[in-house]
Design an enzyme around this catalytic site. Structure first.
Site, PDB file in Angstrom:
ATOM      1  N   ASP A 257     -16.983  -3.115  -8.581  1.00  0.00           N
ATOM      2  CA  ASP A 257     -15.821  -3.825  -8.039  1.00  0.00           C
ATOM      3  C   ASP A 257     -15.163  -4.701  -9.102  1.00  0.00           C
ATOM      4  O   ASP A 257     -14.127  -5.299  -8.869  1.00  0.00           O
ATOM      5  CB  ASP A 257     -16.258  -4.691  -6.841  1.00  0.00           C
ATOM      6  CG  ASP A 257     -15.078  -5.278  -6.082  1.00  0.00           C
ATOM      7  OD1 ASP A 257     -13.996  -4.684  -6.130  1.00  0.00           O
ATOM      8  OD2 ASP A 257     -15.243  -6.336  -5.457  1.00  0.00           O
ATOM      9  N   SER A 278      -9.637  -6.992  -2.684  1.00  0.00           N
ATOM     10  CA  SER A 278     -10.035  -5.671  -2.201  1.00  0.00           C
ATOM     11  C   SER A 278     -10.133  -5.690  -0.679  1.00  0.00           C
ATOM     12  O   SER A 278     -10.665  -6.635  -0.081  1.00  0.00           O
ATOM     13  CB  SER A 278     -11.350  -5.240  -2.841  1.00  0.00           C
ATOM     14  OG  SER A 278     -12.169  -6.353  -3.106  1.00  0.00           O
ATOM     15  N   GLN A 328     -11.234   2.385  -3.766  1.00  0.00           N
ATOM     16  CA  GLN A 328     -10.953   1.072  -3.173  1.00  0.00           C
ATOM     17  C   GLN A 328      -9.454   0.943  -2.903  1.00  0.00           C
ATOM     18  O   GLN A 328      -8.639   1.407  -3.699  1.00  0.00           O
ATOM     19  CB  GLN A 328     -11.367  -0.026  -4.161  1.00  0.00           C
ATOM     20  CG  GLN A 328     -11.086  -1.410  -3.689  1.00  0.00           C
ATOM     21  CD  GLN A 328     -11.565  -2.488  -4.665  1.00  0.00           C
ATOM     22  OE1 GLN A 328     -10.760  -3.107  -5.334  1.00  0.00           O
ATOM     23  NE2 GLN A 328     -12.874  -2.708  -4.740  1.00  0.00           N
TER      24      GLN A 328
HETATM   25  C1  LIG Z   1      -6.295 -11.693   3.480  1.00  0.00           C
HETATM   26  C2  LIG Z   1      -6.831 -10.425   4.123  1.00  0.00           C
HETATM   27  C3  LIG Z   1      -6.773  -9.313   3.118  1.00  0.00           C
HETATM   28  C4  LIG Z   1      -6.013 -10.102   5.340  1.00  0.00           C
HETATM   29  O1  LIG Z   1      -4.721 -10.497   5.207  1.00  0.00           O
HETATM   30  P1  LIG Z   1      -3.915 -11.219   6.377  1.00  0.00           P
HETATM   31  O2  LIG Z   1      -4.124 -10.517   7.670  1.00  0.00           O
HETATM   32  O3  LIG Z   1      -2.551 -11.285   5.884  1.00  0.00           O
HETATM   33  O4  LIG Z   1      -4.695 -12.600   6.435  1.00  0.00           O
HETATM   34  P2  LIG Z   1      -4.193 -14.031   6.734  1.00  0.00           P
HETATM   35  O5  LIG Z   1      -5.440 -14.840   6.855  1.00  0.00           O
HETATM   36  O6  LIG Z   1      -3.223 -14.033   7.859  1.00  0.00           O
HETATM   37  O7  LIG Z   1      -3.413 -14.446   5.398  1.00  0.00           O
HETATM   38  C5  LIG Z   1      -4.078 -14.680   4.213  1.00  0.00           C
HETATM   39  C6  LIG Z   1      -3.085 -15.246   3.200  1.00  0.00           C
HETATM   40  O8  LIG Z   1      -2.050 -14.283   2.934  1.00  0.00           O
HETATM   41  C7  LIG Z   1      -0.781 -14.821   3.297  1.00  0.00           C
HETATM   42  N1  LIG Z   1       0.032 -13.756   3.851  1.00  0.00           N
HETATM   43  C8  LIG Z   1      -0.233 -13.034   4.934  1.00  0.00           C
HETATM   44  N2  LIG Z   1       0.731 -12.123   5.130  1.00  0.00           N
HETATM   45  C9  LIG Z   1       1.607 -12.274   4.121  1.00  0.00           C
HETATM   46  C10 LIG Z   1       2.818 -11.630   3.771  1.00  0.00           C
HETATM   47  N3  LIG Z   1       3.274 -10.612   4.501  1.00  0.00           N
HETATM   48  N4  LIG Z   1       3.456 -12.043   2.674  1.00  0.00           N
HETATM   49  C11 LIG Z   1       2.995 -13.056   1.932  1.00  0.00           C
HETATM   50  N5  LIG Z   1       1.828 -13.716   2.202  1.00  0.00           N
HETATM   51  C12 LIG Z   1       1.182 -13.316   3.296  1.00  0.00           C
HETATM   52  C13 LIG Z   1      -1.092 -15.880   4.331  1.00  0.00           C
HETATM   53  O9  LIG Z   1      -0.082 -16.844   4.403  1.00  0.00           O
HETATM   54  C14 LIG Z   1      -2.365 -16.481   3.753  1.00  0.00           C
HETATM   55  O10 LIG Z   1      -2.084 -17.302   2.656  1.00  0.00           O
HETATM   56  P3  LIG Z   1      -2.731 -18.747   2.541  1.00  0.00           P
HETATM   57  O11 LIG Z   1      -2.283 -19.479   3.743  1.00  0.00           O
HETATM   58  O12 LIG Z   1      -2.209 -19.310   1.248  1.00  0.00           O
HETATM   59  O13 LIG Z   1      -4.225 -18.528   2.567  1.00  0.00           O
HETATM   60  C15 LIG Z   1      -8.233 -10.638   4.659  1.00  0.00           C
HETATM   61  O14 LIG Z   1      -8.659  -9.472   5.285  1.00  0.00           O
HETATM   62  C16 LIG Z   1      -9.162 -11.016   3.582  1.00  0.00           C
HETATM   63  O15 LIG Z   1      -9.069 -12.067   2.982  1.00  0.00           O
HETATM   64  N6  LIG Z   1     -10.123 -10.138   3.361  1.00  0.00           N
HETATM   65  C17 LIG Z   1     -11.115 -10.360   2.359  1.00  0.00           C
HETATM   66  C18 LIG Z   1     -10.663  -9.811   1.014  1.00  0.00           C
HETATM   67  C19 LIG Z   1     -11.685 -10.161  -0.007  1.00  0.00           C
HETATM   68  O16 LIG Z   1     -12.120 -11.297  -0.065  1.00  0.00           O
HETATM   69  N7  LIG Z   1     -12.104  -9.141  -0.822  1.00  0.00           N
HETATM   70  C20 LIG Z   1     -13.146  -9.314  -1.742  1.00  0.00           C
HETATM   71  C21 LIG Z   1     -12.778 -10.246  -2.824  1.00  0.00           C
HETATM   72  S1  LIG Z   1     -11.553  -9.586  -3.883  1.00  0.00           S
HETATM   73  C22 LIG Z   1     -12.509  -9.154  -5.215  1.00  0.00           C
HETATM   74  O17 LIG Z   1     -13.654  -9.338  -5.229  1.00  0.00           O
HETATM   75  C23 LIG Z   1     -11.863  -8.617  -6.396  1.00  0.00           C
HETATM   76  C24 LIG Z   1     -12.283  -9.523  -7.516  1.00  0.00           C
HETATM   77  C25 LIG Z   1     -12.071  -8.842  -8.805  1.00  0.00           C
HETATM   78  C26 LIG Z   1     -12.609  -9.721  -9.896  1.00  0.00           C
HETATM   79  C27 LIG Z   1     -12.116  -9.220 -11.187  1.00  0.00           C
HETATM   80  O18 LIG Z   1     -11.945  -8.029 -11.324  1.00  0.00           O
HETATM   81  O19 LIG Z   1     -11.859 -10.048 -12.054  1.00  0.00           O
END
Ligand SMILES: CC(C)(COP(=O)(O)OP(=O)(O)OC[C@H]1O[C@@H](n2cnc3c(N)ncnc32)[C@H](O)[C@@H]1OP(=O)(O)O)[C@@H](O)C(=O)NCCC(=O)NCCSC(=O)CCCCC(=O)O
Length: 343
Positions: A257, A278, A328
């Site tokens: 990942d 992701s 992914q």
């Molecule tokens: C956030 C997930 C993906 C679901 O999204 P959503 O249903 O939109 O969640 P909300 O809680 O309603 O909103 C979160 C955040 O996004 C903003 N938002 C929502 N919709 C929009 C839109 N249409 N346009 C703009 N912004 C929008 C909303 O306002 C919130 O912002 P905030 O208030 O500032 O927080 C949710 O399913 C989720 O978080 N899932 C988990 C994802 C995750 O954690 N994946 C694993 C980690 S990622 C990773 O590990 C990769 C790392 C790589 C490291 C490297 O390579 O260096």
């Protein structure tokens, strides 16, 4: 990339032995023998991989209930997805017999992980069959699921059907620089801006338990748009040792990942990710491998659109055997970069 924005981890920008998992035309034993010779030369075996001693070393709280703690947390301050997948696979594997090996997993990240508290892993023994065993794992924080994972395990079942793609021809890891060495090289450039210097120093201070060697390191000056395809050598830091294939799969799940979703951003140097995470992650394990030995990670993004990007990857053993495949989809919300800059 805007001034002050540390670069994405650099780099994410023959003859084949065909082998079933875990046996095939090449036996696991023959690979292990080869590995033990190379590992003795390559590793100080006291430097145990922190992934094994800490991250993947779950505490058993009750039957099918485990607790995992964190090591490295990304700058986003949400838990690293690879860590949650790796820990979920450890939990799933605990109740699976030793002669069944992980062959695939499918996960959804449904909520952001909170780095301030541990994660609970609740395992459901979905099915125990003669050849296949299936486990469902829920990763929980604050009473709510953050990840839902299904993992399937298969008993060795040899078959005359055996094929794989050919590994790309690339320079060996010994001829390439690690990410840390590349960062030090960038830091030595006299015309590097102060904000960029700070960003790079922060990246250097990151204690990521993974080592990477990009095959095509990014240029010092602003990147041009490139095809969404990258190749890098990768391995877990420290010594893990041979023998426990389930553990190597869990480590590979963690590793897979890392710097994966960034592949989808490569054609868009004029945009930076405001929010990247992701959404789901799937893996298929094909062959025996050592996750503490260099493997080539071939990543590509066949599609991006609608604020999402799809990435696919192949993890190759350095002898050309396809060890695992990954897929992914991630959410990618971007904004335009206004001023061109250097790293
Ligand atoms: C956030 C997930 C993906 C679901 O999204 P959503 O249903 O939109 O969640 P909300 O809680 O309603 O909103 C979160 C955040 O996004 C903003 N938002 C929502 N919709 C929009 C839109 N249409 N346009 C703009 N912004 C929008 C909303 O306002 C919130 O912002 P905030 O208030 O500032 O927080 C949710 O399913 C989720 O978080 N899932 C988990 C994802 C995750 O954690 N994946 C694993 C980690 S990622 C990773 O590990 C990769 C790392 C790589 C490291 C490297 O390579 O260096």
């Amino acid at each position: 990339m805007a001034e002050g924005e540390p670069p994405a981890v650099p780099g994410v920008n023959g003859s084949i032995h065909i082998c079933d998992f875990p046996g095939g035309t090449e036996s696991p034993e023959s690979h292990e023998e080869e590995s033990s010779q190379s590992s003795a030369a390559q590793y100080n075996q006291d430097l145990k991989s922190v992934l094994v001693t800490s991250v993947l070393n779950l505490e058993e709280l009750d039957v099918d209930l485990y607790r995992g703690t964190h090591h490295w947390v990304p700058r986003s301050q949400r838990l690293f997805g690879g860590q949650i997948i790796g820990q979920a696979l450890v939990a799933a594997a605990k109740s699976v017999s030793d002669n069944h090996y992980a062959h695939s997993l499918h996960c959804y990240f449904v909520r952001a992980g909170d780095p301030k508290v541990p994660v609970l892993y609740q395992v459901d023994r979905t099915r125990d069959g003669r050849s296949f065993t299936v486990r469902s794992v829920k990763a929980i924080q604050h009473g709510q699921p953050i990840l839902i994972c299904q993992a399937s395990f298969h008993m060795l079942q040899p078959s005359p059907l055996q094929h794989q793609f050919t590994m790309p021809v690339v320079p060996p890891p010994e001829d390439l620089l690690t990410v840390e060495e590349l960062i030090r090289l960038y830091l030595s450039k006299p015309d590097l801006g102060e904000k960029s210097r700070q960003g790079l120093n922060k990246l250097l201070a990151n204690e990521v338990p993974i080592e990477m060697k990009p095959v095509q390191p990014p240029h010092f000056y602003r990147l041009a748009a490139v095809e969404p395809r990258t190749l890098f050598w990768v391995r877990a830091r420290g010594y893990i040792g041979e023998g426990n294939m389930k553990l190597h799969c869990c480590v590979a799940a963690y590793v897979s990942d890392f710097a994966f979703l960034g592949t989808a951003l490569l054609p868009y140097p004029n945009y930076k990710a405001q929010f990247a995470a992701s959404l789901d992650h799937a893996m298929w394990f094909h062959s025996t491998f050592r996750s503490d030995e260099w493997m080539l990670y071939e990543c590509e993004s066949p599609w991006a659109g609608g604020s999402r990007g799809l990435v696919q990857g192949r993890l190759w053993r350095r002898d050309g055997v396809l060890a695992a495949s990954c897929s992914q989809e991630g959410v990618l919300r971007v904004k335009a970069v206004t001023e061109p800059s250097k790293l």
